[in-house]
Design a protein around this motif. Structure first.
Motif, PDB file in Angstrom:
ATOM      1  N   GLU A  22      -4.307  89.479  28.100  1.00  0.00           N
ATOM      2  CA  GLU A  22      -4.453  88.311  27.228  1.00  0.00           C
ATOM      3  C   GLU A  22      -5.197  87.185  27.956  1.00  0.00           C
ATOM      4  OE1 GLU A  22      -0.419  87.479  26.212  1.00  0.00           O
ATOM      5  OE2 GLU A  22      -0.198  89.319  25.027  1.00  0.00           O
ATOM      6  N   VAL A  23      -4.840  86.972  29.210  1.00  0.00           N
ATOM      7  CA  VAL A  23      -5.505  85.933  30.010  1.00  0.00           C
ATOM      8  C   VAL A  23      -7.000  86.223  30.119  1.00  0.00           C
ATOM      9  CG1 VAL A  23      -5.726  84.913  32.303  1.00  0.00           C
ATOM     10  CG2 VAL A  23      -3.458  85.291  31.340  1.00  0.00           C
ATOM     11  N   GLU A  25      -8.860  87.951  28.172  1.00  0.00           N
ATOM     12  CA  GLU A  25      -9.475  87.776  26.855  1.00  0.00           C
ATOM     13  C   GLU A  25      -9.746  86.299  26.581  1.00  0.00           C
ATOM     14  OE1 GLU A  25     -10.596  89.342  22.928  1.00  0.00           O
ATOM     15  OE2 GLU A  25     -10.146  90.349  24.821  1.00  0.00           O
ATOM     16  N   ILE A  26      -8.763  85.461  26.838  1.00  0.00           N
ATOM     17  CA  ILE A  26      -8.889  84.023  26.576  1.00  0.00           C
ATOM     18  C   ILE A  26      -9.916  83.393  27.517  1.00  0.00           C
ATOM     19  CG2 ILE A  26      -7.657  81.814  26.707  1.00  0.00           C
ATOM     20  CD1 ILE A  26      -5.132  83.485  25.823  1.00  0.00           C
ATOM     21  N   VAL A  27      -9.833  83.726  28.790  1.00  0.00           N
ATOM     22  CA  VAL A  27     -10.785  83.182  29.767  1.00  0.00           C
ATOM     23  C   VAL A  27     -12.215  83.583  29.401  1.00  0.00           C
ATOM     24  CG1 VAL A  27     -11.586  83.442  32.149  1.00  0.00           C
ATOM     25  CG2 VAL A  27      -9.185  82.938  31.698  1.00  0.00           C
ATOM     26  N   GLU A  29     -13.527  84.008  26.582  1.00  0.00           N
ATOM     27  CA  GLU A  29     -14.045  83.212  25.469  1.00  0.00           C
ATOM     28  C   GLU A  29     -14.611  81.869  25.928  1.00  0.00           C
ATOM     29  OE1 GLU A  29     -10.663  82.934  22.941  1.00  0.00           O
ATOM     30  OE2 GLU A  29     -10.793  85.026  22.242  1.00  0.00           O
ATOM     31  N   HIS A  30     -14.257  81.455  27.135  1.00  0.00           N
ATOM     32  CA  HIS A  30     -14.703  80.156  27.658  1.00  0.00           C
ATOM     33  C   HIS A  30     -15.803  80.283  28.708  1.00  0.00           C
ATOM     34  CE1 HIS A  30     -10.823  79.106  25.819  1.00  0.00           C
ATOM     35  NE2 HIS A  30     -11.296  77.891  25.721  1.00  0.00           N
ATOM     36  N   ILE A  43      -7.156  76.992  32.304  1.00  0.00           N
ATOM     37  CA  ILE A  43      -6.844  77.716  31.059  1.00  0.00           C
ATOM     38  C   ILE A  43      -5.883  78.860  31.346  1.00  0.00           C
ATOM     39  CG2 ILE A  43      -7.850  79.236  29.308  1.00  0.00           C
ATOM     40  CD1 ILE A  43     -10.419  77.419  29.572  1.00  0.00           C
ATOM     41  N   ALA A  44      -6.171  79.621  32.402  1.00  0.00           N
ATOM     42  CA  ALA A  44      -5.333  80.768  32.747  1.00  0.00           C
ATOM     43  C   ALA A  44      -3.927  80.342  33.146  1.00  0.00           C
ATOM     44  CB  ALA A  44      -5.984  81.561  33.888  1.00  0.00           C
ATOM     45  N   TYR A  47      -1.834  79.199  30.189  1.00  0.00           N
ATOM     46  CA  TYR A  47      -1.425  80.293  29.314  1.00  0.00           C
ATOM     47  C   TYR A  47      -0.310  81.135  29.951  1.00  0.00           C
ATOM     48  CZ  TYR A  47      -1.403  84.184  26.123  1.00  0.00           C
ATOM     49  OH  TYR A  47      -0.984  85.125  25.224  1.00  0.00           O
ATOM     50  N   ARG A  51       3.592  81.691  28.577  1.00  0.00           N
ATOM     51  CA  ARG A  51       4.203  82.995  28.337  1.00  0.00           C
ATOM     52  C   ARG A  51       5.445  83.200  29.210  1.00  0.00           C
ATOM     53  NH1 ARG A  51       4.319  86.455  25.812  1.00  0.00           N
ATOM     54  NH2 ARG A  51       2.801  88.123  25.735  1.00  0.00           N
TER      55      ARG A  51
END
Length: 250
Positions: A22-23, A25-27, A29-30, A43-44, A47, A51
């Motif tokens: 998930e991390v 994936e989110i990272v 996107e940036h 960001i990581a 998040y 969690r």
């Protein structure tokens, strides 16, 4: 000493590994031009804490960050610094580990910033990603650690690149780094026999040029000695009776 994991332990490792996925994936996107590597770190971290997990790398043997953000000739352990500003065409390898309920997950992925600026860069990233896929596919009970390494090395060298030899994959579970070591080079049919219950972090690290490395003065960042670009992909897997299963996948 290699400890085979119970079904309950595997479930906990998978939980941690999915948070890592998930991390990433989110990272991802940036990751774009003008973003600082430290922005990805923030960001990581936010998040992971959201969690109710712990950034596994931060403080590990003194490492000061939650992420490793390695750009271009940096292979692994790159610091996510404020002054490390991403530019179009950069290859950015992001490595993340998470501790959740006493068990670790670990994974890495190489991203390109906005778009590739050379065919060779694209070939490097795709070959490294493919080598991980093929390595996982041979991680069956009864096969050997050497089969994993041989598969990566043969595929990468056929593609015209070099496998990094100074750093290797590893077991993962109640510790971030457990036995056995999982090299990305080797000889078929040699080394430890793979058994159900083993949880491994398989992680090809590949250079466009020589496999020789050096460590920067920060004491952590590993770069290619010849300055060529590198890529890095990693999954946490479990070996089951029927074969390998990736735990660090959404």
């Amino acid at each position: 000493m290699i400890r085979l994991k119970s079904r309950e332990e595997i479930s906990k490792i998978e939980f941690a590994a999915k948070i890592v996925a998930e991390v990433l994936e989110i990272v991802g996107e940036h990751i774009t031009s003008g973003v600082a590597a430290y922005d990805l770190e923030k960001i990581a971290t936010e998040y992971i804490l959201k969690r109710n997990a712990i950034p596994a790398f931060k403080g590990y043997n003194g490492y000061p960050y939650a992420l490793c953000v390695s750009v271009n000739s940096e292979i692994i352990h790159g610091f996510p610094l404020k002054e490390k500003i991403l530019e179009k065409g950069d290859l950015v390898s992001v490595d993340c580990g998470v501790l959740k309920d006493g068990y670790f997950g670990d994974a890495a992925k190489t991203f390109v910033v906005d778009a590739y600026t050379s065919d060779e860069d694209k070939k490097l990233v795709e070959a490294t990603k493919e080598s991980l896929k093929f390595a996982i596919e041979v991680a069956y009970p009864g096969n050997h650690i050497g089969d994993i390494g041989y598969t990566v090395q043969n595929f990468i060298e056929t593609a015209g690149f070099s496998v990094i030899r100074d750093y290797v994959g590893h077991g993962v579970g109640k510790m971030l780094h457990e036995d056995p070591q999982v090299p990305n080079y080797g000889v078929k049919g040699t080394g430890l026999i793979l058994r159900p219950g083993m949880t491994l972090a398989i992680e090809p690290m590949v250079s466009q040029g020589s496999y020789e490395t050096m460590v920067l003065p920060d004491g952590w960042t590993v770069v290619t000695k010849d300055g060529t670009k590198a890529a890095h992909f990693e999954h946490t897997i479990v070996i089951e009776e029927k074969g390998p299963r990736v735990l660090s996948r959404l």
